[in-house]
Motif scaffolding. Sequence first.
Motif, PDB file in Angstrom:
ATOM      1  N   SER A  96       3.905  -1.790  21.612  1.00 47.75           N
ATOM      2  CA  SER A  96       4.692  -1.762  20.378  1.00 47.75           C
ATOM      3  C   SER A  96       4.631  -0.424  19.661  1.00 47.75           C
ATOM      4  CB  SER A  96       4.189  -2.845  19.421  1.00 47.75           C
ATOM      5  OG  SER A  96       2.880  -2.520  18.941  1.00 47.75           O
ATOM      6  N   GLY A  97       3.627   0.385  19.964  1.00 49.02           N
ATOM      7  CA  GLY A  97       3.426   1.626  19.231  1.00 49.02           C
ATOM      8  C   GLY A  97       2.621   1.458  17.963  1.00 49.02           C
ATOM      9  N   TYR A  98       2.231   0.211  17.637  1.00 44.24           N
ATOM     10  CA  TYR A  98       1.348  -0.056  16.499  1.00 44.24           C
ATOM     11  C   TYR A  98      -0.082  -0.240  17.006  1.00 44.24           C
ATOM     12  CZ  TYR A  98       5.752  -1.058  14.068  1.00 44.24           C
ATOM     13  OH  TYR A  98       7.010  -0.980  13.533  1.00 44.24           O
ATOM     14  N   LEU A  99      -1.019  -0.220  16.090  1.00 44.08           N
ATOM     15  CA  LEU A  99      -2.420  -0.317  16.482  1.00 44.08           C
ATOM     16  C   LEU A  99      -2.786  -1.691  17.015  1.00 44.08           C
ATOM     17  CD1 LEU A  99      -4.101   1.758  13.657  1.00 44.08           C
ATOM     18  CD2 LEU A  99      -4.317   2.198  16.099  1.00 44.08           C
ATOM     19  N   ARG A 105       3.239  -5.636  15.382  1.00 44.29           N
ATOM     20  CA  ARG A 105       3.707  -5.317  14.027  1.00 44.29           C
ATOM     21  C   ARG A 105       2.810  -4.308  13.345  1.00 44.29           C
ATOM     22  NH1 ARG A 105       2.327 -11.380  12.217  1.00 44.29           N
ATOM     23  NH2 ARG A 105       2.972 -11.539  14.392  1.00 44.29           N
ATOM     24  N   VAL A 106       3.369  -3.698  12.318  1.00 45.77           N
ATOM     25  CA  VAL A 106       2.559  -2.834  11.461  1.00 45.77           C
ATOM     26  C   VAL A 106       1.581  -3.706  10.685  1.00 45.77           C
ATOM     27  CG1 VAL A 106       4.119  -2.910   9.462  1.00 45.77           C
ATOM     28  CG2 VAL A 106       2.666  -0.920   9.814  1.00 45.77           C
ATOM     29  N   THR A 107       0.364  -3.198  10.486  1.00 46.82           N
ATOM     30  CA  THR A 107      -0.646  -3.951   9.744  1.00 46.82           C
ATOM     31  C   THR A 107      -1.355  -3.025   8.777  1.00 46.82           C
ATOM     32  OG1 THR A 107      -2.453  -3.515  11.300  1.00 46.82           O
ATOM     33  CG2 THR A 107      -1.052  -5.452  11.739  1.00 46.82           C
ATOM     34  N   ILE A 108      -2.281  -3.620   8.024  1.00 48.08           N
ATOM     35  CA  ILE A 108      -3.054  -2.802   7.091  1.00 48.08           C
ATOM     36  C   ILE A 108      -3.918  -1.784   7.823  1.00 48.08           C
ATOM     37  CG2 ILE A 108      -3.023  -4.442   5.176  1.00 48.08           C
ATOM     38  CD1 ILE A 108      -5.854  -5.330   6.023  1.00 48.08           C
ATOM     39  N   ALA A 109      -4.149  -1.960   9.116  1.00 50.85           N
ATOM     40  CA  ALA A 109      -4.865  -0.937   9.881  1.00 50.85           C
ATOM     41  C   ALA A 109      -4.021   0.328   9.980  1.00 50.85           C
ATOM     42  CB  ALA A 109      -5.207  -1.462  11.275  1.00 50.85           C
ATOM     43  N   ASP A 110      -2.759   0.187  10.366  1.00 53.58           N
ATOM     44  CA  ASP A 110      -1.859   1.339  10.408  1.00 53.58           C
ATOM     45  C   ASP A 110      -1.729   1.976   9.030  1.00 53.58           C
ATOM     46  OD1 ASP A 110      -0.553   1.005  13.251  1.00 53.58           O
ATOM     47  OD2 ASP A 110      -0.411  -0.971  12.340  1.00 53.58           O
ATOM     48  N   ILE A 111      -1.576   1.125   8.021  1.00 55.07           N
ATOM     49  CA  ILE A 111      -1.375   1.612   6.656  1.00 55.07           C
ATOM     50  C   ILE A 111      -2.580   2.407   6.179  1.00 55.07           C
ATOM     51  CG2 ILE A 111      -1.160   0.861   4.246  1.00 55.07           C
ATOM     52  CD1 ILE A 111       0.579  -1.481   5.331  1.00 55.07           C
ATOM     53  N   ALA A 112      -3.789   1.962   6.532  1.00 53.24           N
ATOM     54  CA  ALA A 112      -4.999   2.651   6.082  1.00 53.24           C
ATOM     55  C   ALA A 112      -5.155   4.024   6.713  1.00 53.24           C
ATOM     56  CB  ALA A 112      -6.225   1.793   6.391  1.00 53.24           C
ATOM     57  N   ILE A 113      -4.746   4.157   7.967  1.00 56.83           N
ATOM     58  CA  ILE A 113      -4.976   5.399   8.707  1.00 56.83           C
ATOM     59  C   ILE A 113      -3.879   6.418   8.473  1.00 56.83           C
ATOM     60  CG2 ILE A 113      -5.255   6.347  11.040  1.00 56.83           C
ATOM     61  CD1 ILE A 113      -6.351   3.501  11.812  1.00 56.83           C
ATOM     62  N   TRP A 114      -2.648   5.956   8.296  1.00 53.02           N
ATOM     63  CA  TRP A 114      -1.496   6.864   8.247  1.00 53.02           C
ATOM     64  C   TRP A 114      -1.620   7.971   7.201  1.00 53.02           C
ATOM     65  CZ3 TRP A 114       2.445   8.285   4.896  1.00 53.02           C
ATOM     66  CH2 TRP A 114       3.551   8.911   5.468  1.00 53.02           C
ATOM     67  N   PRO A 115      -1.991   7.696   5.947  1.00 56.91           N
ATOM     68  CA  PRO A 115      -2.046   8.799   4.969  1.00 56.91           C
ATOM     69  C   PRO A 115      -3.052   9.883   5.339  1.00 56.91           C
ATOM     70  CG  PRO A 115      -2.045   6.664   3.854  1.00 56.91           C
ATOM     71  CD  PRO A 115      -2.283   6.399   5.309  1.00 56.91           C
ATOM     72  N   TRP A 116      -4.120   9.518   6.031  1.00 58.20           N
ATOM     73  CA  TRP A 116      -5.103  10.516   6.461  1.00 58.20           C
ATOM     74  C   TRP A 116      -4.536  11.388   7.564  1.00 58.20           C
ATOM     75  CZ3 TRP A 116      -9.358  11.975   4.053  1.00 58.20           C
ATOM     76  CH2 TRP A 116      -9.878  11.123   3.063  1.00 58.20           C
ATOM     77  N   VAL A 117      -3.840  10.787   8.525  1.00 55.97           N
ATOM     78  CA  VAL A 117      -3.286  11.573   9.626  1.00 55.97           C
ATOM     79  C   VAL A 117      -2.245  12.567   9.111  1.00 55.97           C
ATOM     80  CG1 VAL A 117      -1.972  11.452  11.784  1.00 55.97           C
ATOM     81  CG2 VAL A 117      -3.800   9.814  11.351  1.00 55.97           C
ATOM     82  N   THR A 118      -1.460  12.173   8.136  1.00 58.02           N
ATOM     83  CA  THR A 118      -0.454  13.107   7.610  1.00 58.02           C
ATOM     84  C   THR A 118      -1.094  14.325   6.953  1.00 58.02           C
ATOM     85  OG1 THR A 118      -0.262  12.044   5.421  1.00 58.02           O
ATOM     86  CG2 THR A 118       1.175  11.216   7.183  1.00 58.02           C
TER      87      THR A 118
END
Length: 253
Positions: A160-163, A167-180
Amino acid sequence: MATKSDIMLYTEGTPNGLKISIALEELGLSYQVREIALFQNEQKEPWFLEINPNGRIPAITDKDESGQEIKVFESGAILQYLVARYDKDHVISYPYGTKEHWEVTSWLMWQMGGVGPMQGQANHFARFAPEKNPYSLGRYVHETRRLYRVMEGHLAKSPSGYLVGDRVTIADIAIWPWVTAYKYSGLSSIDEFPNVVQWMYKLLERPGFERGRHVPKPHIYLDMNRLSEEELNEKAKYGVQWIQDAMKRDAAA
């Protein structure tokens, strides 16, 4: 139309703060925002310490069914609260106790205990330390890169390309701002992690991420990845003395 809530979000435009505004937007919740003036040390004022005794952002207040105030601090705890109370349809979560639920929890804790602290220290030594210390910077940058490598290998196996799951989850949401914020944190590039890069921009296509990343003000980190080291250091100058002063206050407390 947004779902009504009594949530007040106390935040600033840092990676930890952005987690919560993105989650709120992904859930379609109405909420109010109180921007905290970090450089005026508003997070240390008594009224805010009543909400978060640790004196950090983000934090939220909400009301339970009887109208009693609820206070939640620490970004991971807030994300778990939001899905427990408001994500009954599992838009950004999985049912409690499923294998996917525990996978999401594992990746969330991975971010809270790994990416956040390691990349945060890399950011400090890259941009805010009064003197450059190659050993300290290298220690945290290399550990951040190792963590990105872990994520790269995991995403390479994700259909899916998600962790986790489909679906997208709070795991993706937690990590994304740091990666940017990778370059501002001392990583010159993340091109060696193509699946992480693809994941980062895949999430950016979501309206909830696009709206949430601009709370309480326009998101800066993706644009900063195009700047030179000299330009990044110039932008960081505003915080060097503030951090040194904060360290002295904390040591004397």
